[in-house]
Design a protein around this motif. Structure first.
Motif, PDB file in Angstrom:
ATOM      1  N   UNK A 145      -0.542   5.740  -0.163  1.00 49.56           N
ATOM      2  CA  UNK A 145      -1.154   4.581  -0.833  1.00 49.56           C
ATOM      3  C   UNK A 145      -0.716   3.286  -0.158  1.00 49.56           C
ATOM      4  N   UNK A 146       0.541   3.261   0.277  1.00 52.06           N
ATOM      5  CA  UNK A 146       1.084   2.078   0.955  1.00 52.06           C
ATOM      6  C   UNK A 146       1.889   2.517   2.161  1.00 52.06           C
ATOM      7  N   UNK A 147       1.982   1.657   3.185  1.00 51.28           N
ATOM      8  CA  UNK A 147       2.846   1.931   4.327  1.00 51.28           C
ATOM      9  C   UNK A 147       4.182   1.252   4.078  1.00 51.28           C
ATOM     10  N   UNK A 148       5.221   2.032   3.672  1.00 55.73           N
ATOM     11  CA  UNK A 148       6.502   1.359   3.425  1.00 55.73           C
ATOM     12  C   UNK A 148       7.654   2.109   4.057  1.00 55.73           C
ATOM     13  N   UNK A 170     -13.868 -14.501  -2.562  1.00 60.19           N
ATOM     14  CA  UNK A 170     -14.493 -13.434  -1.773  1.00 60.19           C
ATOM     15  C   UNK A 170     -14.185 -12.114  -2.460  1.00 60.19           C
ATOM     16  N   UNK A 171     -15.112 -11.160  -2.293  1.00 58.69           N
ATOM     17  CA  UNK A 171     -14.864  -9.844  -2.875  1.00 58.69           C
ATOM     18  C   UNK A 171     -14.023  -9.010  -1.901  1.00 58.69           C
ATOM     19  N   UNK A 172     -13.069  -8.303  -2.420  1.00 59.49           N
ATOM     20  CA  UNK A 172     -12.248  -7.408  -1.596  1.00 59.49           C
ATOM     21  C   UNK A 172     -12.405  -5.985  -2.093  1.00 59.49           C
ATOM     22  N   UNK A 173     -12.030  -5.074  -1.225  1.00 66.04           N
ATOM     23  CA  UNK A 173     -12.004  -3.672  -1.631  1.00 66.04           C
ATOM     24  C   UNK A 173     -10.839  -3.516  -2.610  1.00 66.04           C
ATOM     25  N   UNK A 174     -11.088  -2.921  -3.763  1.00 63.11           N
ATOM     26  CA  UNK A 174     -10.041  -2.731  -4.753  1.00 63.11           C
ATOM     27  C   UNK A 174      -9.393  -1.365  -4.491  1.00 63.11           C
ATOM     28  N   UNK A 175      -8.098  -1.379  -4.169  1.00 62.90           N
ATOM     29  CA  UNK A 175      -7.450  -0.122  -3.781  1.00 62.90           C
ATOM     30  C   UNK A 175      -7.244   0.847  -4.951  1.00 62.90           C
ATOM     31  N   UNK A 176      -7.541   0.371  -6.172  1.00 69.89           N
ATOM     32  CA  UNK A 176      -7.465   1.293  -7.313  1.00 69.89           C
ATOM     33  C   UNK A 176      -8.825   1.836  -7.721  1.00 69.89           C
ATOM     34  N   UNK A 177      -9.861   1.436  -6.983  1.00 65.24           N
ATOM     35  CA  UNK A 177     -11.229   1.863  -7.309  1.00 65.24           C
ATOM     36  C   UNK A 177     -11.561   3.169  -6.604  1.00 65.24           C
ATOM     37  N   UNK A 178     -12.640   3.858  -7.062  1.00 67.28           N
ATOM     38  CA  UNK A 178     -12.958   5.187  -6.530  1.00 67.28           C
ATOM     39  C   UNK A 178     -13.124   5.245  -5.008  1.00 67.28           C
ATOM     40  N   UNK A 179     -13.669   4.189  -4.363  1.00 65.10           N
ATOM     41  CA  UNK A 179     -13.905   4.275  -2.915  1.00 65.10           C
ATOM     42  C   UNK A 179     -12.590   4.486  -2.167  1.00 65.10           C
ATOM     43  N   UNK A 180     -11.588   3.653  -2.487  1.00 62.66           N
ATOM     44  CA  UNK A 180     -10.320   3.778  -1.767  1.00 62.66           C
ATOM     45  C   UNK A 180      -9.610   5.087  -2.138  1.00 62.66           C
ATOM     46  N   UNK A 181      -9.748   5.499  -3.401  1.00 58.77           N
ATOM     47  CA  UNK A 181      -9.118   6.751  -3.816  1.00 58.77           C
ATOM     48  C   UNK A 181      -9.755   7.933  -3.075  1.00 58.77           C
ATOM     49  N   UNK A 182     -11.082   7.817  -2.765  1.00 58.84           N
ATOM     50  CA  UNK A 182     -11.738   8.857  -1.960  1.00 58.84           C
ATOM     51  C   UNK A 182     -11.174   8.871  -0.545  1.00 58.84           C
ATOM     52  N   UNK A 183     -10.874   7.683  -0.020  1.00 57.40           N
ATOM     53  CA  UNK A 183     -10.283   7.603   1.317  1.00 57.40           C
ATOM     54  C   UNK A 183      -8.925   8.304   1.318  1.00 57.40           C
ATOM     55  N   UNK A 187     -16.739  -1.807 -11.363  1.00 53.93           N
ATOM     56  CA  UNK A 187     -16.212  -2.958 -10.631  1.00 53.93           C
ATOM     57  C   UNK A 187     -15.215  -3.710 -11.528  1.00 53.93           C
ATOM     58  N   UNK A 188     -14.027  -3.989 -11.052  1.00 56.69           N
ATOM     59  CA  UNK A 188     -13.124  -4.808 -11.857  1.00 56.69           C
ATOM     60  C   UNK A 188     -12.867  -6.103 -11.089  1.00 56.69           C
ATOM     61  N   UNK A 189     -12.656  -7.170 -11.838  1.00 59.95           N
ATOM     62  CA  UNK A 189     -12.526  -8.480 -11.194  1.00 59.95           C
ATOM     63  C   UNK A 189     -11.145  -9.066 -11.423  1.00 59.95           C
ATOM     64  N   UNK A 190     -10.580  -9.640 -10.353  1.00 58.32           N
ATOM     65  CA  UNK A 190      -9.299 -10.312 -10.528  1.00 58.32           C
ATOM     66  C   UNK A 190      -9.534 -11.740 -11.013  1.00 58.32           C
ATOM     67  N   UNK A 191     -10.759 -12.247 -10.770  1.00 53.75           N
ATOM     68  CA  UNK A 191     -11.103 -13.599 -11.214  1.00 53.75           C
ATOM     69  C   UNK A 191     -11.388 -13.561 -12.714  1.00 53.75           C
ATOM     70  N   UNK A 213      -6.927  -4.990   3.065  1.00 47.22           N
ATOM     71  CA  UNK A 213      -6.328  -5.020   1.720  1.00 47.22           C
ATOM     72  C   UNK A 213      -5.017  -4.242   1.640  1.00 47.22           C
ATOM     73  N   UNK A 214      -4.711  -3.413   2.638  1.00 48.91           N
ATOM     74  CA  UNK A 214      -3.469  -2.620   2.596  1.00 48.91           C
ATOM     75  C   UNK A 214      -2.618  -2.983   3.817  1.00 48.91           C
ATOM     76  N   UNK A 215      -1.494  -3.686   3.595  1.00 49.51           N
ATOM     77  CA  UNK A 215      -0.661  -4.086   4.736  1.00 49.51           C
ATOM     78  C   UNK A 215      -0.184  -2.865   5.533  1.00 49.51           C
ATOM     79  N   UNK A 216      -0.076  -3.044   6.855  1.00 51.27           N
ATOM     80  CA  UNK A 216       0.364  -1.933   7.715  1.00 51.27           C
ATOM     81  C   UNK A 216       1.831  -2.136   8.050  1.00 51.27           C
TER      82      UNK A 216
END
Ligand code: ATP
Ligand code: MG
Length: 456
Positions: A453-456, A432-445, A1-5, A294-297
């Motif tokens: 990784x991003x919609x651009x 509030x806790x958010x899903x971290x897009x650099x963490x294993x869960x999102x990388x599994x997605x 877990x990494x924290x931005x706070x 957490x990921x803008x569309x």
């Protein structure tokens, strides 16, 4: 877990009534069944907040030729050898607030049975309908709702039902009136079970208790199927909700697979965090698009979502999309912000919106498609608890009782690195806790879907 706070050691110092109202000197009744070494020692038994090497390096600095090491640590939850409260005349209240989550009744049941059967507490009350249950007339001292007396017998089998037997609710979180109510009813310990809002409310109640210098302990128990509470890696209800979300995704996928150019679309709970949607999608494996707050569309353009959907439908024949309810809120035209009784912004329906824009896109390109939209919404939170969640609820309830009996106050029972902890409510209220897009869960997605990784 990494924290931005930014995390500092003092953020995690837990308050205790022993600091102002005398020592914990009563031998714990659990001494009969516990070996001495199984009791937790304050000051000694702590674990690191951040276990990454980077976190450890950040916590150390050179000092006079030596390395000074000051990491942030959590106090471990668990039984203490000496307790603060004499159980004989103790009065305890329990309240459940916010939305439903599978496991609320399990936690209430565990609190009550553990308090009464192990610590011999006789006076336990259930406060109905969340913080609204404290509403009373200051002059007549009459309460708007009757409080329920709880004991081991009255909570038998409540874990067989979903929801909260106490009732839950939003709004009505005036700390002054709530502390008045606690004092009117001579309550010594209050357990609040709820999400980020409830815990922020609990923090305000705790501050008011401190201002009045009265010995009332407050222990928060986190409840969030969104998984958006800081300092807890898992809470009850999450696993049960993932199971139901997977069922909905499976139905949508079956519909999609059985139609020419079929599209299955499922909206899954998660106002601020896409953790539930992402976890359910990984559990299903064959999901094509996962959309989270957490990921803008970006809808349009060569690399936009709509083009990607059309391409995948043509290539693969069918697709399934999982969208979190809080995703893509900026796609709606700005309008007056509506809020619920607790002050949460009412979200726009991203599921229906996507249903329309996707269907329109296929029409505009003259490509045939069939889209089936499923919104399982309240079915995720009103169900009963999975076996795994029930175990978690039992441990959470037991640790909350240990904390309260030891004199701890103003803290939440946290869960980090597979250990239960005490976390000051002020630290919980930091965000509030958010899903971290650099963490294993999102990388599994990303690995499972192949989406960018991003919609651009
Ligand atoms: P969930 O979001 O999972 O439904 P929650 O606990 O966040 O759970 P809310 O309805 O937002 O649910 O809040 C629960 C209670 O906490 C309400 O009674 C609300 O008035 C109170 N509350 C919410 N936010 C605050 C705050 N910042 N300060 C004081 N009280 C709050
Ligand atoms: Mg909330």
């Amino acid at each position: 877990m990494s924290y931005t706070i930014e995390i500092k050691p003092e953020t995690f110092m837990v308050e205790s009534l022993t600091q102002s109202f005398g020592q914990a000197h009563i031998p714990s009744p659990l001494r009969v069944s516990f070996q001495t070494e199984n009791f937790i020692e304050d000051g000694k038994d702590r674990i690191l907040v951040d276990i990454s090497l980077e976190g450890l390096l950040k916590a150390s600095r050179p000092d006079n030729g030596k390395i000074l090491f000051q990491p942030s640590t959590f106090e471990l939850a668990g039984p203490r050898e000496k307790i603060f409260w004499n159980p004989d005349n103790l009065k305890v209240a329990i309240v459940t607030c916010g939305g439903l989550a599978p496991g609320l009744n399990n936690v209430v049941q565990n609190l009550v049975t553990f308090l009464s059967d192990r610590y011999r507490v006789k006076n336990i009350y259930g406060v109905p309908f969340g913080y609204q249950g404290f509403t009373h007339d200051p002059l007549t001292k009459r309460f708007a709702f009757g409080w329920r007396r709880l004991d081991s017998l009255s909570v038998q089998n409540i874990d067989f039902e979903g929801g909260s037997v106490l009732g839950t609710g939003r709004g009505h979180s005036n700390p002054i009136s709530i502390v008045d109510a606690l004092m009117l009813r001579d309550i010594n310990i209050l357990f609040t079970i709820g999400g980020d809002g409830t815990l922020a409310g609990a923090n305000a109640i705790h501050e008011e208790i401190k201002r009045r210098k009265v010995p009332i302990a407050l222990i928060g128990i986190p409840k969030t199927i969104d998984n958006d509470v800081l300092w807890v890696s898992k809470t009850f209800g999450f696993e049960s909700a993932v199971g139901k979300a997977v069922e909905a995704l499976r139905c949508a996928q079956t519909e999609a697979r059985s139609a020419f150019h079929g599209i299955g679309l499922v909206k899954i709970m998660g106002r601020n965090s896409g953790a539930l949607t992402a976890t359910a999608a990984v559990a299903m494996n064959d999901i094509d698009f996962v959309l989270v707050p957490e990921v803008p569309i970006r809808l349009d353009g060569q690399n936009g979502l709509l083009n990607a959907i059309v391409r995948k439908v043509i290539d693969k024949g069918y697709i399934t999309i999982a969208v979190a309810e809080g995703a893509g809120q900026d796609l709606f035209p700005p309008s007056e912000i509506e809020k619920d009784a607790s002050g949460n912004v009412k979200l726009k329906d991203i599921g229906k919106f996507l249903q329309k824009v996707i269907t329109d896109e296929f029409k505009s390109r003259n490509i045939e498609t069939t889209l089936k939209y499923i919104d399982p919404s309240y079915m995720l939170r009103s169900q009963t608890t999975s076996a795994d969640d029930s175990v978690f609820c039992a441990k959470l309830g037991q640790n909350a009782v240990h904390a309260a009996m030891a004199g701890k106050t103003g803290c939440m029972i946290g869960y980090a690195h597979e250990r239960f902890t005490h976390v000051p409510l002020a630290a919980v209220a930091l965000g509030k806790k958010h899903l971290d897009v650099n963490e294993p869960l999102w990388l599994s997605v990303l690995a499972a879907t192949g989406q960018p990784f991003q919609w651009k």
